[in-house]
Design a protein around this motif. Structure first.
Motif, PDB file in Angstrom:
ATOM      1  N   GLU A 150       0.865  -1.183   0.000  1.00 39.73           N
ATOM      2  CA  GLU A 150       0.000   0.000   0.000  1.00 39.73           C
ATOM      3  C   GLU A 150       0.901   1.232   0.000  1.00 39.73           C
ATOM      4  OE1 GLU A 150      -4.000   1.215  -0.121  1.00 39.73           O
ATOM      5  OE2 GLU A 150      -3.368  -0.835   0.299  1.00 39.73           O
ATOM      6  N   VAL A 151       0.627   2.166  -0.909  1.00 38.02           N
ATOM      7  CA  VAL A 151       1.501   3.331  -1.060  1.00 38.02           C
ATOM      8  C   VAL A 151       0.696   4.618  -1.064  1.00 38.02           C
ATOM      9  CG1 VAL A 151       3.286   2.051  -2.315  1.00 38.02           C
ATOM     10  CG2 VAL A 151       1.425   3.163  -3.588  1.00 38.02           C
ATOM     11  N   SER A 152       1.399   5.726  -0.832  1.00 35.34           N
ATOM     12  CA  SER A 152       0.817   7.064  -0.959  1.00 35.34           C
ATOM     13  C   SER A 152       1.785   7.917  -1.762  1.00 35.34           C
ATOM     14  CB  SER A 152       0.555   7.677   0.413  1.00 35.34           C
ATOM     15  OG  SER A 152       1.774   7.859   1.115  1.00 35.34           O
ATOM     16  N   GLY A 153       1.293   9.039  -2.267  1.00 34.45           N
ATOM     17  CA  GLY A 153       2.129   9.922  -3.067  1.00 34.45           C
ATOM     18  C   GLY A 153       1.846   9.747  -4.547  1.00 34.45           C
ATOM     19  N   GLU A 154       2.575  10.489  -5.352  1.00 27.80           N
ATOM     20  CA  GLU A 154       2.395  10.449  -6.802  1.00 27.80           C
ATOM     21  C   GLU A 154       3.624   9.832  -7.443  1.00 27.80           C
ATOM     22  OE1 GLU A 154       1.511  13.525 -10.513  1.00 27.80           O
ATOM     23  OE2 GLU A 154       1.122  14.131  -8.430  1.00 27.80           O
ATOM     24  N   CYS A 177      11.986  -7.537 -11.958  1.00 30.12           N
ATOM     25  CA  CYS A 177      10.917  -8.185 -11.203  1.00 30.12           C
ATOM     26  C   CYS A 177       9.594  -7.808 -11.860  1.00 30.12           C
ATOM     27  CB  CYS A 177      10.958  -7.775  -9.739  1.00 30.12           C
ATOM     28  SG  CYS A 177      10.792  -5.998  -9.459  1.00 30.12           S
ATOM     29  N   LYS A 178       8.509  -8.242 -11.275  1.00 28.25           N
ATOM     30  CA  LYS A 178       7.187  -7.959 -11.843  1.00 28.25           C
ATOM     31  C   LYS A 178       6.395  -7.100 -10.851  1.00 28.25           C
ATOM     32  CE  LYS A 178       6.975 -12.417 -12.403  1.00 28.25           C
ATOM     33  NZ  LYS A 178       6.511 -13.804 -12.644  1.00 28.25           N
ATOM     34  N   VAL A 179       6.110  -5.863 -11.264  1.00 35.94           N
ATOM     35  CA  VAL A 179       5.364  -4.937 -10.410  1.00 35.94           C
ATOM     36  C   VAL A 179       4.192  -4.400 -11.221  1.00 35.94           C
ATOM     37  CG1 VAL A 179       5.474  -2.896  -8.939  1.00 35.94           C
ATOM     38  CG2 VAL A 179       7.539  -4.280  -9.303  1.00 35.94           C
ATOM     39  N   SER A 180       3.006  -4.409 -10.612  1.00 33.69           N
ATOM     40  CA  SER A 180       1.816  -3.913 -11.313  1.00 33.69           C
ATOM     41  C   SER A 180       0.884  -3.246 -10.311  1.00 33.69           C
ATOM     42  CB  SER A 180       1.087  -5.063 -12.021  1.00 33.69           C
ATOM     43  OG  SER A 180       0.711  -6.072 -11.095  1.00 33.69           O
ATOM     44  N   TRP A 181       0.032  -2.361 -10.812  1.00 37.70           N
ATOM     45  CA  TRP A 181      -0.972  -1.721  -9.972  1.00 37.70           C
ATOM     46  C   TRP A 181      -2.152  -2.678  -9.762  1.00 37.70           C
ATOM     47  CZ3 TRP A 181      -0.065   2.444  -7.220  1.00 37.70           C
ATOM     48  CH2 TRP A 181       0.848   3.400  -7.669  1.00 37.70           C
ATOM     49  N   GLN A 182      -2.576  -2.819  -8.501  1.00 41.26           N
ATOM     50  CA  GLN A 182      -3.789  -3.570  -8.186  1.00 41.26           C
ATOM     51  C   GLN A 182      -4.995  -2.643  -8.098  1.00 41.26           C
ATOM     52  OE1 GLN A 182      -3.665  -7.285  -7.761  1.00 41.26           O
ATOM     53  NE2 GLN A 182      -2.058  -6.431  -9.059  1.00 41.26           N
ATOM     54  N   ASN A 183      -4.755  -1.430  -7.623  1.00 40.64           N
ATOM     55  CA  ASN A 183      -5.745  -0.355  -7.643  1.00 40.64           C
ATOM     56  C   ASN A 183      -4.969   0.961  -7.531  1.00 40.64           C
ATOM     57  OD1 ASN A 183      -5.220   0.110  -4.851  1.00 40.64           O
ATOM     58  ND2 ASN A 183      -6.819  -1.337  -4.251  1.00 40.64           N
ATOM     59  N   GLU A 184      -5.631   2.040  -7.222  1.00 42.78           N
ATOM     60  CA  GLU A 184      -4.964   3.347  -7.241  1.00 42.78           C
ATOM     61  C   GLU A 184      -3.896   3.516  -6.171  1.00 42.78           C
ATOM     62  OE1 GLU A 184      -8.023   6.262  -6.999  1.00 42.78           O
ATOM     63  OE2 GLU A 184      -8.686   6.001  -9.075  1.00 42.78           O
ATOM     64  N   THR A 185      -3.945   2.703  -5.101  1.00 42.30           N
ATOM     65  CA  THR A 185      -2.979   2.873  -4.000  1.00 42.30           C
ATOM     66  C   THR A 185      -2.229   1.587  -3.656  1.00 42.30           C
ATOM     67  OG1 THR A 185      -4.669   2.382  -2.322  1.00 42.30           O
ATOM     68  CG2 THR A 185      -4.389   4.701  -2.971  1.00 42.30           C
TER      69      THR A 185
END
Length: 245
Positions: A150-154, A177-185
């Motif tokens: 879970e992240v915050s910021g732009e 590695c493999k990184v993807s968005w699950q939702n907006e945060t």
């Protein structure tokens, strides 16, 4: 008063089995003394009622591997608040489908493996099995882990691409590695050889602050789901026989 004798000797006499078979029955929790299961073959008995479970089977005494959903705030490997204290009979997940019978011997000499930050939550492994220890220590950098972060910021321009390819951490160039968005945060990481602080450091390099980290999977083994959903924090299940990381 009768002279005390070893429980294994009494079981052998009562049920017509060898001493070795009697010890195996006892160690696998099939024998009770006055209604209480006793797992120690050397336990002394005199005139107590000794019973063998009708469903008793002769089988090898296998070492246990326990999969714990560590809550945030507990130390995985070292620290003053070890997550290992959560592993006890009363926190055994009711929806554990492993088929492994709960034995008191499973709570002895458990080794915690695979570091996880104190403030992170998620899957943690504790084992008595040397094969599991070797896989998760000697081959640690070959085993993929899955995290929800879970992240915050732009996020910075091309930040997602940079997370997948092209960052460094503590002077080490990180492999893809493999990184993807699950939702907006929320970001999903599938990554090998992760080090303490690495996920936070990677996110910081692309302008993001980490709010929380949860490990969902180690290798092929997930936290686990049942009819009521995922295994809750603070509970544990057994690694089923035949399943490997």
């Amino acid at each position: 008063m009768s002279t005390p004798t070893r429980l294994a000797h009494r079981v052998s006499e009562l049920f017509g089995c060898s001493r070795a078979e009697a010890e195996q029955y006892i160690q696998n929790g099939w024998v009770s003394v006055d209604g209480r299961v006793v797992e120690a073959p050397q336990h002394p008995v005199t005139g107590e009622r000794v019973e063998l479970d009708p469903g008793a089977r002769l089988e090898a005494v296998e070492p246990a591997t326990i999969l714990l959903h560590k809550p945030a705030g507990f130390d995985a490997i070292n620290g003053r608040n070890p997550a290992a204290v959560l592993v006890k009979p009363e926190t055994h997940w009711a929806e554990d489908s492993s088929g492994v019978r709960l034995l008191q011997r499973h709570f002895q000499r458990l080794t915690p493996l695979v570091p996880l930050e104190t403030e992170a939550s998620g899957l943690m492994v504790l084992t008595q099995d040397g094969r599991v220890w070797r896989r998760l220590t000697e081959d640690a950098d070959l085993v993929e882990h899955e995290y929800l972060v879970e992240v915050s910021g732009e996020i910075a321009p091309y930040g997602l691409h940079k997370l997948n390819y092209g960052l460094s951490f503590n002077g080490r160039v990180l492999p893809p590695c493999k990184v993807s968005w699950q939702n907006e945060t929320r970001l999903r990481f599938a990554i090998k050889g992760v080090r303490d602080g690495q996920l936070r450091g990677m996110c910081a390099q692309v302008g993001l602050d980490v709010v929380s980290i949860r490990r969902l999977r180690i290798g092929k083994i997930p936290i686990g789901k049942g009819p009521s959903g995922a295994m809750p924090p603070g509970q544990w299940r057994y690694l089923p026989a035949g399943e490997k990381f």
